[in-house]
Design an enzyme around this catalytic site. Sequence first.
Site, PDB file in Angstrom:
ATOM      1  N   LYS A  19       8.209  50.245  16.471  1.00 36.63           N
ATOM      2  CA  LYS A  19       7.657  49.997  15.131  1.00 36.63           C
ATOM      3  C   LYS A  19       6.122  50.015  15.069  1.00 36.63           C
ATOM      4  O   LYS A  19       5.553  50.313  14.022  1.00 36.63           O
ATOM      5  CB  LYS A  19       8.157  48.652  14.597  1.00 36.63           C
ATOM      6  N   ASP A  30      10.432  46.017   5.190  1.00 33.06           N
ATOM      7  CA  ASP A  30      11.057  44.740   5.556  1.00 33.06           C
ATOM      8  C   ASP A  30      10.717  43.630   4.557  1.00 33.06           C
ATOM      9  O   ASP A  30      11.586  42.833   4.181  1.00 33.06           O
ATOM     10  CB  ASP A  30      10.623  44.299   6.965  1.00 33.06           C
TER      11      ASP A  30
HETATM   12  P1  NAP Z   1       9.695  39.014  17.682  1.00 33.67           P
HETATM   13  O1  NAP Z   1       8.498  39.742  17.197  1.00 33.67           O
HETATM   14  O2  NAP Z   1      10.123  39.154  19.101  1.00 33.67           O
HETATM   15  O3  NAP Z   1       9.449  37.434  17.392  1.00 33.67           O
HETATM   16  C1  NAP Z   1      10.368  36.467  17.835  1.00 33.67           C
HETATM   17  C2  NAP Z   1      10.008  35.102  17.219  1.00 33.67           C
HETATM   18  O4  NAP Z   1      10.990  34.151  17.674  1.00 33.67           O
HETATM   19  C3  NAP Z   1       8.646  34.570  17.660  1.00 33.67           C
HETATM   20  O5  NAP Z   1       8.107  33.777  16.641  1.00 33.67           O
HETATM   21  C4  NAP Z   1       9.037  33.733  18.881  1.00 33.67           C
HETATM   22  O6  NAP Z   1       8.097  32.737  19.208  1.00 33.67           O
HETATM   23  C5  NAP Z   1      10.311  33.092  18.387  1.00 33.67           C
HETATM   24  N1  NAP Z   1      11.126  32.610  19.495  1.00 33.67           N
HETATM   25  C6  NAP Z   1      11.887  33.361  20.341  1.00 33.67           C
HETATM   26  N2  NAP Z   1      12.490  32.553  21.256  1.00 33.67           N
HETATM   27  C7  NAP Z   1      12.077  31.279  20.980  1.00 33.67           C
HETATM   28  C8  NAP Z   1      12.343  30.018  21.565  1.00 33.67           C
HETATM   29  N3  NAP Z   1      13.164  29.879  22.621  1.00 33.67           N
HETATM   30  N4  NAP Z   1      11.779  28.917  21.011  1.00 33.67           N
HETATM   31  C9  NAP Z   1      10.947  29.029  19.956  1.00 33.67           C
HETATM   32  N5  NAP Z   1      10.652  30.205  19.342  1.00 33.67           N
HETATM   33  C10 NAP Z   1      11.212  31.316  19.868  1.00 33.67           C
HETATM   34  O7  NAP Z   1      10.972  39.370  16.820  1.00 33.67           O
HETATM   35  P2  NAP Z   1      11.028  39.755  15.259  1.00 33.67           P
HETATM   36  O8  NAP Z   1      11.032  41.212  15.126  1.00 33.67           O
HETATM   37  O9  NAP Z   1       9.987  38.961  14.537  1.00 33.67           O
HETATM   38  O10 NAP Z   1      12.516  39.256  14.870  1.00 33.67           O
HETATM   39  C11 NAP Z   1      12.812  37.881  14.766  1.00 33.67           C
HETATM   40  C12 NAP Z   1      14.251  37.703  14.291  1.00 33.67           C
HETATM   41  O11 NAP Z   1      14.389  38.212  12.971  1.00 33.67           O
HETATM   42  C13 NAP Z   1      15.282  38.436  15.148  1.00 33.67           C
HETATM   43  O12 NAP Z   1      16.414  37.615  15.274  1.00 33.67           O
HETATM   44  C14 NAP Z   1      15.612  39.668  14.325  1.00 33.67           C
HETATM   45  O13 NAP Z   1      16.920  40.151  14.556  1.00 33.67           O
HETATM   46  C15 NAP Z   1      15.490  39.107  12.919  1.00 33.67           C
HETATM   47  N6  NAP Z   1      15.201  40.141  11.915  1.00 33.67           N
HETATM   48  C16 NAP Z   1      16.083  40.293  10.903  1.00 33.67           C
HETATM   49  C17 NAP Z   1      15.835  41.233   9.922  1.00 33.67           C
HETATM   50  C18 NAP Z   1      16.807  41.377   8.789  1.00 33.67           C
HETATM   51  O14 NAP Z   1      16.810  42.427   8.144  1.00 33.67           O
HETATM   52  N7  NAP Z   1      17.612  40.361   8.501  1.00 33.67           N
HETATM   53  C19 NAP Z   1      14.681  42.049   9.993  1.00 33.67           C
HETATM   54  C20 NAP Z   1      13.780  41.860  11.049  1.00 33.67           C
HETATM   55  C21 NAP Z   1      14.058  40.901  12.000  1.00 33.67           C
HETATM   56  P3  NAP Z   1       6.928  33.047  20.297  1.00 33.67           P
HETATM   57  O15 NAP Z   1       5.854  33.773  19.549  1.00 33.67           O
HETATM   58  O16 NAP Z   1       6.527  31.701  20.772  1.00 33.67           O
HETATM   59  O17 NAP Z   1       7.552  33.876  21.375  1.00 33.67           O
END
Ligand code: NAP
Length: 278
Positions: A71, A108
């Site tokens: 992305k 998004d």
């Molecule tokens: P990302 O960039 O990898 O960010 C992950 C986030 O989760 C960060 O804020 C991270 O915190 C936090 N996190 C992960 N493990 C953690 C833990 N053990 N304790 C506390 N915080 C934790 O991923 P993303 O692209 O933002 O996606 C995040 C979620 O949204 C995913 O589940 C994804 O599938 C979902 N999503 C859904 C849609 C939809 O259309 N519904 C669209 C996009 C994303 P740190 O910064 O501290 O690592």
Amino acid sequence: MTELPRIPLAGVIGAPIAHSKSPQLHRHWLKTYGIAGHYIPMEVSNDNLENVLRTLPQMGFVGVNITIPHKEKVMEIADLVTDRAILIGAANTLIFRKDGKIHADNTDGYGFIENLKAGAPQWNPRSGPAAVLGAGGAARAVISSLLEAGVPEIMLSNRTRVRADKLKQDFGSRIRVYEWVQAGNMIDDADLLVNTTSLGMIGKSELRVPLDGLRSSTIVTDLVYAPLKTKLLATAEDYGCATVDGLGMLLHQAVPAFERWFGRRPEVDRATRAAALR
Ligand code: NAP
């Protein structure tokens, strides 16, 4: 001899890609609207990404969705990038223009807001602050769309504080950052609570932020959609809150892309949800 119309092709590029729900979704719409097009999942490595993107238009592709881990990289490859994709720092939709240029956008945030409007029509963005958990890529899209919708203040908390601070730096003074251990404190005042972390997803840890400050008037939404009803949403329901699951965001973010590629604005309805869940 009359020339037959070219069949438009689209798809999704990522690595891995087998888990993507986008093919079911777009194929459902193609079938529903009787459009002679195809939507294909494609696993492409980082090294091959540019070559593939420059070749696809020559094969009849009108555009593609981009997912993890490409992305950010596509922003460097695209010839034109929308302001909102620049602000978010990532693109999820490419349009291959007739002049050969690759146009990159991020839908998004649009999908997030449309899902919220559909699932909680009583939500008034201007009525009060929103609390956002997480500061990853998805949080950037959510925050930019909430600010655009007119939310007066965003309380933000992330395990890794510097990522939340960076978001405040990029998005400005309407953002107030809380320590992760104090994330529960921001919930008391929130009209809207959004989980953008991956916590609560199948195979990941549960979200352990204390929720006892929740008011029944707070709208709660989770970006995680596997499971559909996360523990966060189930707890929020126990508090009497209106809840909105994350699947709708995935469906709504696909609407503008499908319209641009195939020339028909698709409906997000029960049949669309069912198709994405198949
Ligand atoms: P990302 O960039 O990898 O960010 C992950 C986030 O989760 C960060 O804020 C991270 O915190 C936090 N996190 C992960 N493990 C953690 C833990 N053990 N304790 C506390 N915080 C934790 O991923 P993303 O692209 O933002 O996606 C995040 C979620 O949204 C995913 O589940 C994804 O599938 C979902 N999503 C859904 C849609 C939809 O259309 N519904 C669209 C996009 C994303 P740190 O910064 O501290 O690592």
